[in-house]
Write an enzyme that holds these catalytic residues in place. Structure first.
Site, mmCIF file in Angstrom:
data_model
loop_
_atom_site.group_PDB
_atom_site.id
_atom_site.type_symbol
_atom_site.label_atom_id
_atom_site.label_comp_id
_atom_site.label_asym_id
_atom_site.label_seq_id
_atom_site.Cartn_x
_atom_site.Cartn_y
_atom_site.Cartn_z
ATOM 1 N N ASP A 1 0.897 -1.648 0.054
ATOM 2 C CA ASP A 1 -0.528 -0.385 0.328
ATOM 3 C C ASP A 1 1.356 1.021 -0.266
ATOM 4 O OD1 ASP A 1 -2.475 -1.393 -0.123
ATOM 5 O OD2 ASP A 1 -2.300 -1.352 2.125
ATOM 6 N N SER B 1 -5.502 -7.505 9.420
ATOM 7 C CA SER B 1 -4.832 -6.048 9.601
ATOM 8 C C SER B 1 -3.822 -6.542 11.458
ATOM 9 C CB SER B 1 -5.869 -5.319 9.673
ATOM 10 O OG SER B 1 -5.451 -3.905 9.882
ATOM 11 N N ASP C 1 -5.668 5.703 13.798
ATOM 12 C CA ASP C 1 -4.478 6.194 13.464
ATOM 13 C C ASP C 1 -4.509 7.483 13.134
ATOM 14 O OD1 ASP C 1 -3.174 4.589 15.109
ATOM 15 O OD2 ASP C 1 -3.126 3.380 13.444
ATOM 16 N N ARG D 1 2.707 6.285 17.681
ATOM 17 C CA ARG D 1 2.216 7.411 16.281
ATOM 18 C C ARG D 1 3.424 8.354 16.549
ATOM 19 N NH1 ARG D 1 1.758 2.423 14.039
ATOM 20 N NH2 ARG D 1 -0.361 1.855 13.632
#
Length: 397
Positions: A14, A175, A124, A95
């Site tokens: 991706d 995922s 996210d 993050r």
């Protein structure tokens, strides 16, 4: 001058496709930035070269494992941070460190925009974009999957048409996001919340139901920082890694949770965080020994709010920074050793010792040598219950 976009790059399909996709959609040059937070997988240099081969004008990689452990995981341990009382913020903690490197790269390369690979229904996207604007309010944020409809089938078609150097194999039904602090698994058959997790989704933890000998470990702390395992000095990163191995080997740290996402939906997530759960469990118990009662009671409220802020992408917020100061002050005396037995999926505390302990054996004992003034208890109870007694006389009269 051509505009530049800094892309959070993982090396997967991706984000590899996103390099060319962004260039076509915006006309900008793409700078790829990969950050190693202990997720394992490919060598950083391999990832950097792939980004360049997929069309990035620049590619940077950062080994941020120690930074992540010291500046992000450690505060979570000190805060005993468990979102909804169970989840040790595995993905949420990574993050802001990635954001920090993205913003630094944007400044270095003169970029006006930062891009990420998040969808429009997850947490996210908020964590990335709220973090970016907190550090650099002038930067724009884009997400190709969300903003430019870059679906999986379109990504594969783009990859094949452009002959990008990355495999377009069938996507895993799950995922998965992972780093040194833990691993998160969602989607696939897990979206039916009646379905039990199957053993093959786990990587960080062994099956806790399998017979094995217990593992006893002693974790030492100084001012809330894990500084030794079984007497051997360790960095924070090493403490997490060793307990990932030892607690994970006993099946500790499996969490199956239907959680409240920031975007307003409930989501089923399966986590593995053996080192995080072992360290937080030990730290909580050492605080029980060393932190004064009223401070401990108030800190539990702070811990919940701290965890919510981090989960919600507010790592760089004024309130989060202020709570950090409280947590640091509350932990100044959290020194000592915790002995734990790791077995059958549980980390059980079996011993505590500390030079800063508030536990007084002579006050606590019921045997000869008891120094507690039991005669003082009657007067204390009379005064403590006085307001309730007065109200009861009125209400029952």
């Amino acid at each position: 001058m051509t505009e530049r976009v800094v892309l959070a790059y993982s090396g997967g399909l991706d984000t590899s496709v996103a390099i060319g996709w962004i260039a076509e959609e915006t006309g900008a040059e793409v700078v790829a930035v990969a950050v190693d937070v202990g997720q394992g997988g490919e060598d950083l240099d391999v990832i950097r070269k792939r980004a360049l081969a997929c069309g990035a004008v620049e590619a940077e990689v950062a080994d941020a494992k120690d930074e992540f452990a010291d500046e992000y995981c450690l505060p979570a341990i000190k805060a005993n941070a468990l979102y909804m009382d169970r989840y040790p913020l595995v993905s949420a903690l990574s993050r802001p460190v990635i954001v920090k490197h993205l913003v630094a790269a944007a400044r270095k390369h003169g970029a006006t925009t930062v891009a990420h690979g998040c969808t429009g229904k997850g947490n996210d996207q908020v964590r990335f974009e709220a973090g970016i604007v907190a550090l650099a309010p002038d930067l724009r944020c884009i997400a190709p999957v969300r903003d430019y409809a870059m679906t999986r089938d379109k990504a594969i078609a783009f990859c094949e048409a452009k002959r990008l150097p990355i495999a377009t194999t069938r996507k895993s039904p799950y995922s998965i996001d992972q780093n040194v602090f833990g691993r998160a698994v969602e989607t696939g058959f897990l979206e039916d919340i009646w379905n039990a997790p199957v053993e093959d989704i786990y990587e960080y933890t062994a099956n806790p139901a399998e017979p094995r000998e217990p593992d006893e470990v002693v974790i030492s702390f100084k001012a809330g920082v894990p500084v030794a395992v079984d007497g051997e000095p360790v960095s924070v990163l090493q403490a997490i890694q060793r307990l990932n191995e030892r607690a994970g080997g006993q099946g500790v740290g499996r969490i199956d949770l239907v959680e409240d996402r920031l975007v307003g939906i409930k989501s089923r997530e399966v986590y593995e965080a053996p080192g995080a759960i072992a360290l937080i469990t030990a730290h909580q118990e050492l605080e029980n020994v060393t932190v004064e009662r009223e401070l401990a009671r108030y800190k539990r409220q702070v811990e919940q709010r701290w965890g919510e802020l981090v989960y919600d992408g507010q790592w760089f917020s004024p309130l989060k920074r202020a709570l950090d100061g409280f947590i640091e002050e509350a932990g100044r005396q959290v020194d000592g050793d915790i002995r734990m037995t790791l077995h059958g999926g549980r980390a059980v505390v079996t011993g505590r010792r500390s030079d800063t302990s508030l536990y007084d054996f002579d006050l606590a004992t019921y045997d000869t040598g008891d120094t507690f003034d039991q005669a003082a208890a009657k007067g204390f109870i009379d005064i403590y219950g006085l307001s309730s007694k007065i109200a009861a006389k009125r209400d029952l009269g």
